[in-house]
Every structure is written in C-alpha cells, then in structure tokens.
Design a protein around this motif. Structure first.
Motif, PDB file in Angstrom:
ATOM      1  N   VAL A 255      32.145  52.433  69.898  1.00  0.00           N
ATOM      2  CA  VAL A 255      32.913  51.643  70.265  1.00  0.00           C
ATOM      3  C   VAL A 255      32.499  51.077  71.631  1.00  0.00           C
ATOM      4  O   VAL A 255      32.437  49.936  72.218  1.00  0.00           O
ATOM      5  N   ALA A 256      32.487  52.336  72.643  1.00  0.00           N
ATOM      6  CA  ALA A 256      32.232  51.901  73.868  1.00  0.00           C
ATOM      7  C   ALA A 256      30.917  50.653  74.092  1.00  0.00           C
ATOM      8  O   ALA A 256      31.005  49.803  75.036  1.00  0.00           O
ATOM      9  N   MET A 257      29.856  51.210  73.411  1.00  0.00           N
ATOM     10  CA  MET A 257      28.620  50.382  73.928  1.00  0.00           C
ATOM     11  C   MET A 257      28.690  49.081  72.878  1.00  0.00           C
ATOM     12  O   MET A 257      28.247  48.111  73.377  1.00  0.00           O
ATOM     13  N   ALA A 258      29.596  48.978  71.887  1.00  0.00           N
ATOM     14  CA  ALA A 258      29.696  47.756  71.221  1.00  0.00           C
ATOM     15  C   ALA A 258      30.537  46.723  72.134  1.00  0.00           C
ATOM     16  O   ALA A 258      30.353  45.580  71.975  1.00  0.00           O
ATOM     17  N   LYS A 259      31.296  47.356  72.865  1.00  0.00           N
ATOM     18  CA  LYS A 259      32.599  46.565  73.610  1.00  0.00           C
ATOM     19  C   LYS A 259      31.728  45.969  74.832  1.00  0.00           C
ATOM     20  O   LYS A 259      31.746  44.720  75.113  1.00  0.00           O
ATOM     21  N   ALA A 260      30.681  46.759  75.346  1.00  0.00           N
ATOM     22  CA  ALA A 260      30.028  46.439  76.396  1.00  0.00           C
ATOM     23  C   ALA A 260      29.163  45.353  76.047  1.00  0.00           C
ATOM     24  O   ALA A 260      28.882  44.388  76.819  1.00  0.00           O
ATOM     25  N   THR A 261      28.391  45.592  74.766  1.00  0.00           N
ATOM     26  CA  THR A 261      27.399  44.612  74.360  1.00  0.00           C
ATOM     27  C   THR A 261      28.205  43.470  74.069  1.00  0.00           C
ATOM     28  O   THR A 261      27.793  42.266  74.512  1.00  0.00           O
ATOM     29  N   ALA A 262      29.560  43.340  73.552  1.00  0.00           N
ATOM     30  CA  ALA A 262      30.272  42.044  73.327  1.00  0.00           C
ATOM     31  C   ALA A 262      30.468  41.281  74.600  1.00  0.00           C
ATOM     32  O   ALA A 262      30.526  40.066  74.709  1.00  0.00           O
ATOM     33  N   ASP A 263      30.832  42.156  75.521  1.00  0.00           N
ATOM     34  CA  ASP A 263      31.147  41.437  76.770  1.00  0.00           C
ATOM     35  C   ASP A 263      29.991  40.676  77.323  1.00  0.00           C
ATOM     36  O   ASP A 263      30.210  39.450  77.881  1.00  0.00           O
ATOM     37  N   ARG A 264      28.931  41.398  77.343  1.00  0.00           N
ATOM     38  CA  ARG A 264      27.661  40.791  77.925  1.00  0.00           C
ATOM     39  C   ARG A 264      27.212  39.506  76.901  1.00  0.00           C
ATOM     40  O   ARG A 264      26.670  38.585  77.807  1.00  0.00           O
TER      41      ARG A 264
END
Length: 309
Positions: A255-264
């Motif tokens: 979840v943490a990495m997916a959110k950061a990926t979505a933001d970028r």
C-alpha cells in the motif's frame, strides 16, 4: 604511509582496514570484542594484533571508528576521557548519518575530525575488497583536512562525494531507503512468487529486477511501468485480494509503495487523478482491513478477506 588503528572490526571496519593495508598503510592494531570480529581480524588482517579500544587509539596516527551510529559519540567520549586521543591525531568515522559534530569531544582537545561513509553494503569478507573499486564515499571534513580525506578514499579506490554537515542524515536516509528497503521489498516479492508456485523465485525476479533497477537509475520516474501507472484499478484490486489472503503482512508495504507510485505518476501526467483516487481508495480499504485487531485471518467471505471468529 599512515599508522592506522581500527576500533570496531565489524563488516565495514575489517574490510576497509584490509584495503588500506593493501594500499601501503600500516594497520597497527584492531579492536573487536565479538567472536565474529576476532575471526575477521584473523582472516582479513593476519598478523595485526587485537587490543582494547584505548590501546588501539594510543598506537595510531589515524583512528578509524567503525562502530554503530548510536554508539559513536559514547565511544569518542570514552576514548577522550581515558586520554587515548591526542592533539593532531586524525579521528575518522564511517557513519553515514553523522558528520563532524559527533566527534566534538575529540575535536575539542585538538584532534582532526573526518567523516567517511562508503555507499556500499558489506559481507565482511574478501568479496568486499573488489567491490570498493568505484564506490562512492560520502565525506565531510574541515577545509584543512580535505586533502587527507580525499587521499584516504583514493587509497580505498573509492570516489569522494562531499556532503555538507547538515545534510549527512538526508544523504544516509537516501541510501537506507534505497538499499535496505529494497532487501525487504525483494524478500516479500519472493515470498509471493513462492506462494504462487514458482520453484525458484530469485531466478524469476533477477532479470526483471536487474532491468528495472538499471532503467530507474538511468531514467528515474520515466522507467515506471505496471498497473499503477496504467491506472488498472481492477488489477490492483485483485492484487490486494490475493496478497490479503496469502501474505497479509505484506499489505502495508504494498500500500505504501503503491500510493507513492500513484502520486509520482499523477505528478508526471501519466496517471489521471480520477484513476489515482480510485486506486488510493482501494489501498486505504485494504490497509484498514489488515490493521483491524479484531479480525483474524480466515477464509474469504462476500464481506471481504477475513471473517470474525
């Protein structure tokens, strides 16, 4: 040639000392209390006597402190209090987080502080010696001591990168986030592949991860591929269901990495905000499920991945 003493013959200290010895410096003594440290001294520094930290400090012109970050200030204070550090002596640590301030007790009596952190992971064996070639060292020193530190890094076949005192922690955070968390990420990925039936998860991942790493280092965010950047909401939903059933402890990092990926991906225009919002909502719901303490792992029901027992 410099007379060098090492306090903390761990994976880093023993290897750096061996490399400096090969470059022509004299390693006069090394301190290491654990069985592993004593073995490293015997293997990597044959003939170099062991000793107490105070004895090591007294015998050298350059004291190399390769102790854990949280112990560093106490070690310096102890050595100064024992009279083991003298004016004009170089005191060099290998902490990524710390700069020169942590050596203040030594600086106050006239010692010359140096900070030298190798951007490399170590096994504590001869394998590491070849890896030092071309390794970047995050270095910090006063103006008068820059040449000495550059020479030391050159003898290690490294490349000095000057890091301001107030940026040392940020420098180290970048390395830790990239390297340490990568290990956790890869280990979790291998667990998921093993659960899917892969006989050799490492062999499955190696070419993919090698290509992804090279692409990311060369192109940054432009190298990003996969369901997040494509806005594949249903694929992300399916991932979360399967991970939740098979390896729920992996959900928070996913979840943490997916959110950061979505933001970028949104920032660079490759993911529409409306698609990103749908993905983030799914991610938040998945995280809430695994964080509810009254839910235990069980069979999937129409209500979700878990059922109350």
């Amino acid at each position: 040639m410099t007379r060098i003493g090492v306090v903390g013959a761990g994976r880093v200290g023993a290897v750096l000392a061996a490399a400096l010895r090969a470059a022509g410096h004299e390693i006069v003594s090394a301190a290491g209390e654990s069985t592993a440290s004593k073995t490293r001294i015997a293997d990597l520094l044959p003939g170099v006597p062991g000793g107490k930290p105070t004895d090591v400090a007294r015998t050298c012109d350059l004291l190399l402190l390769t102790v854990p970050d949280d112990m560093l200030e106490n070690v310096v204070t102890m050595l100064v209090g024992a009279g083991a550090i003298r004016p004009g002596q170089y005191v060099c640590h290998t902490s990524g987080r710390h700069g020169l301030a942590v050596l203040e007790a030594a600086t106050a009596i006239g010692a010359k502080p140096l900070a030298m952190h190798p951007a490399m992971t170590f096994t504590g064996t001869v394998v590491d010696l070849d890896r030092l070639a071309g390794t970047v060292f995050g270095v910090t020193a006063g103006e008068a001591d820059r040449a000495e530190l550059e020479s030391l890094v050159t003898d290690l076949r490294g490349v000095p990168m000057w890091v301001p005192e107030d940026k040392r922690t940020l420098y180290h955070a970048g390395l830790a986030h990239g390297a340490n968390h990568l290990v956790t990420l890869v280990a979790q990925a291998m667990e998921l592949l093993a659960a899917s039936g892969a006989e050799d998860p490492a062999a499955t991942l190696r070419p993919l991860l090698s290509a992804a790493l090279d692409n990311a280092l060369n192109s940054g965010d432009a190298a990003l591929t996969g369901p997040i950047v494509r806005g594949d909401v249903n694929t992300v939903r399916a991932h979360l269901v399967q991970i939740g059933e098979t390896a729920p402890a992996t959900i928070p990092s996913y979840v943490a990495m997916a959110k950061a990926t979505a933001d970028r991906a949104v920032l660079d225009g490759r993911l529409l905000p409306i698609r990103a919002a749908k993905i983030v909502r799914l991610l938040d719901e998945a995280l809430a499920r695994v964080e509810e303490p009254h839910l235990v792992r069980g069979r999937r029901t129409d209500a979700g991945w878990f059922e109350k027992q």
